[in-house]
Design an enzyme around this catalytic site. Sequence first.
Site, PDB file in Angstrom:
ATOM      1  N   LYS A  60     -30.210 -42.824 -33.679  1.00  0.00           N
ATOM      2  CA  LYS A  60     -29.212 -43.605 -33.904  1.00  0.00           C
ATOM      3  C   LYS A  60     -29.183 -45.046 -33.767  1.00  0.00           C
ATOM      4  O   LYS A  60     -28.967 -46.238 -34.308  1.00  0.00           O
ATOM      5  CB  LYS A  60     -27.406 -43.818 -33.948  1.00  0.00           C
ATOM      6  CG  LYS A  60     -27.229 -41.673 -34.514  1.00  0.00           C
ATOM      7  CD  LYS A  60     -25.436 -42.168 -34.579  1.00  0.00           C
ATOM      8  CE  LYS A  60     -25.368 -40.704 -35.229  1.00  0.00           C
ATOM      9  NZ  LYS A  60     -25.948 -38.990 -35.097  1.00  0.00           N
TER      10      LYS A  60
HETATM   11  C1  LIG Z   1     -25.890 -38.579 -36.408  1.00  0.00           C
HETATM   12  C2  LIG Z   1     -26.867 -36.811 -35.692  1.00  0.00           C
HETATM   13  C3  LIG Z   1     -27.523 -36.661 -36.759  1.00  0.00           C
HETATM   14  C4  LIG Z   1     -26.806 -36.561 -38.351  1.00  0.00           C
HETATM   15  O1  LIG Z   1     -27.813 -37.481 -39.003  1.00  0.00           O
HETATM   16  P1  LIG Z   1     -26.089 -38.507 -40.057  1.00  0.00           P
HETATM   17  O2  LIG Z   1     -27.073 -39.385 -40.300  1.00  0.00           O
HETATM   18  O3  LIG Z   1     -25.173 -38.042 -39.736  1.00  0.00           O
HETATM   19  O4  LIG Z   1     -26.626 -36.973 -41.441  1.00  0.00           O
HETATM   20  C5  LIG Z   1     -28.614 -35.391 -36.493  1.00  0.00           C
HETATM   21  N1  LIG Z   1     -29.376 -34.910 -35.336  1.00  0.00           N
HETATM   22  C6  LIG Z   1     -28.663 -36.721 -34.173  1.00  0.00           C
HETATM   23  C7  LIG Z   1     -29.344 -36.150 -33.009  1.00  0.00           C
HETATM   24  C8  LIG Z   1     -28.218 -37.364 -34.845  1.00  0.00           C
HETATM   25  O5  LIG Z   1     -27.692 -38.234 -33.206  1.00  0.00           O
END
Ligand SMILES: *Cc1c(COP(=O)(O)O)cnc(C)c1O
Length: 495
Positions: free
Chosen positions: A113
Amino acid sequence: MKYISTRGKYEGKVDAAYAIKCGLAEDGGLFMPTEIPTLSSDELQSLINKNYNERAAFIIGKFLTDYTYEELLEDAEGAYAKEKFGDFPAPVHKVDDSIHTLELWHGPTCAFKDMALQIMPRLFVRALRKTGESREALILVATSGDTGKAALEGYRDVSGTKIQVFYPTDGVSAVQKLQMQTQEGKNVSVKAIRGNFDDAQNGVKRIFADAKTEALLNEKNTFLSSANSINWGRLVPQIVYYVSAYLDMVSSGNIAFGEKIDVCVPTGNFGNIFACYIAKLMGLPVEKLVCASNVNNVLTEFLECGRYNKLRDFHATISPSMDILISSNLERLLYLVAGQKKTAEYMELLSSSGEYTVEKDIFERIKESFIGIYTDEAETKNTIKRIYENKNYLIDTHTAVAMSAAMRYISTYKAERKVLVVSTASPYKFAKDVFMSLEGKVFDFHDTEAPKMLSDLTGTEIPTPLSSVLAKKILHPDIIGREDMDNAVLDFVAD
Ligand SMILES: *Cc1c(COP(=O)(O)O)cnc(C)c1O
């Protein structure tokens, strides 16, 4: 480039800055560009010798045409600075001849993120100026862990903004809690809520909907905004790393220029994998997108039969960031393949009856690009162990879900293209489960001891942001009742 809502509003009359400032469209839909820009083979070629920030400014510029290249380059350089991400913000790692990983966790909070939340605040502040907004923005976030910390790191000390995060006091890991309680920055507030994630989320929604709070905030020259994954300003930076990874695979001689690859993404809200789909539509040589889920496999079912059904048991797994039953960004895919009218109908059905089924021709179009595969808990743990022992490569629980799906995809479909597996978190972010997976049994020790144990076992290094958190001072100890969230917001703004 103009923008439109997936459910019909705006008719392509608003700019990217407006979409980024608002987050959600007024009709409840999500913002999308009216057309998908193309990335020609010559343009792609010209990016091979550029660094990540230049690639980012170029790609983002195709969507944010109301921003200049210089603005975007400045924002990318600030966001992906060496002090935060090291030399390569999104490196590709070769696991073997058929599988590469795209490591998206070299940022300040060790999860993917950061890739979007480091640059989005900069795009957001420019959006305020471009839309003539004179008030200060208060970003409100309810979090079950990863998003809250990444948003805090992204918005800390960004002028023109304040950020306040609410998390369930018993609903996040000990390391995640420490990461948030020790958050530094002049414009940040962090509050634990007595309750679960839904309580925190509902509290935030209530505050957003409350006209009285809005008026009180307005008196303080402040308005509310959000940082969640449906904002276009979060999605568009995610397109960049797919293009960048492809170019890096060409540079390293692992694929020929123009050769197609498949991509496998551990999916929750469908944001990350959707960004890859846009890259494909732009012209990046990607063939199949494998949508990897854990046992909350609502998307696997959808991609198998065209029926989306959120009425099912929720499972708390060792890949918690994928524990999601409503994948909000799927609405953007529906818009592209089915149009606004149908999308609005599906979303109406989802909220009234909990499910919808897409028509056969629409389903066929989705199937041309997407394949859904899910991985259960035992297989996830097993994959962490196998990949470490056979490939000498340590992966986290979310990446393991995708790695297992990719291997199953290759064997089931006899796939011959190279597969790029997206790695979304440092193994140290989920150190306890990774450690227990390697040992093949359950241990009773505290979360905060796990990074050191994992490091001792594997001889790998704990990333600095996670090793330093244990020594940091607690700055945000407050635990409040969920009924006190409104007051916490008003107190924070009055400060
Ligand atoms: C948020 C997240 C995901 C999922 O990503 P999306 O964009 O919501 O599909 C997968 N792995 C980790 C470690 C995350 O923080």
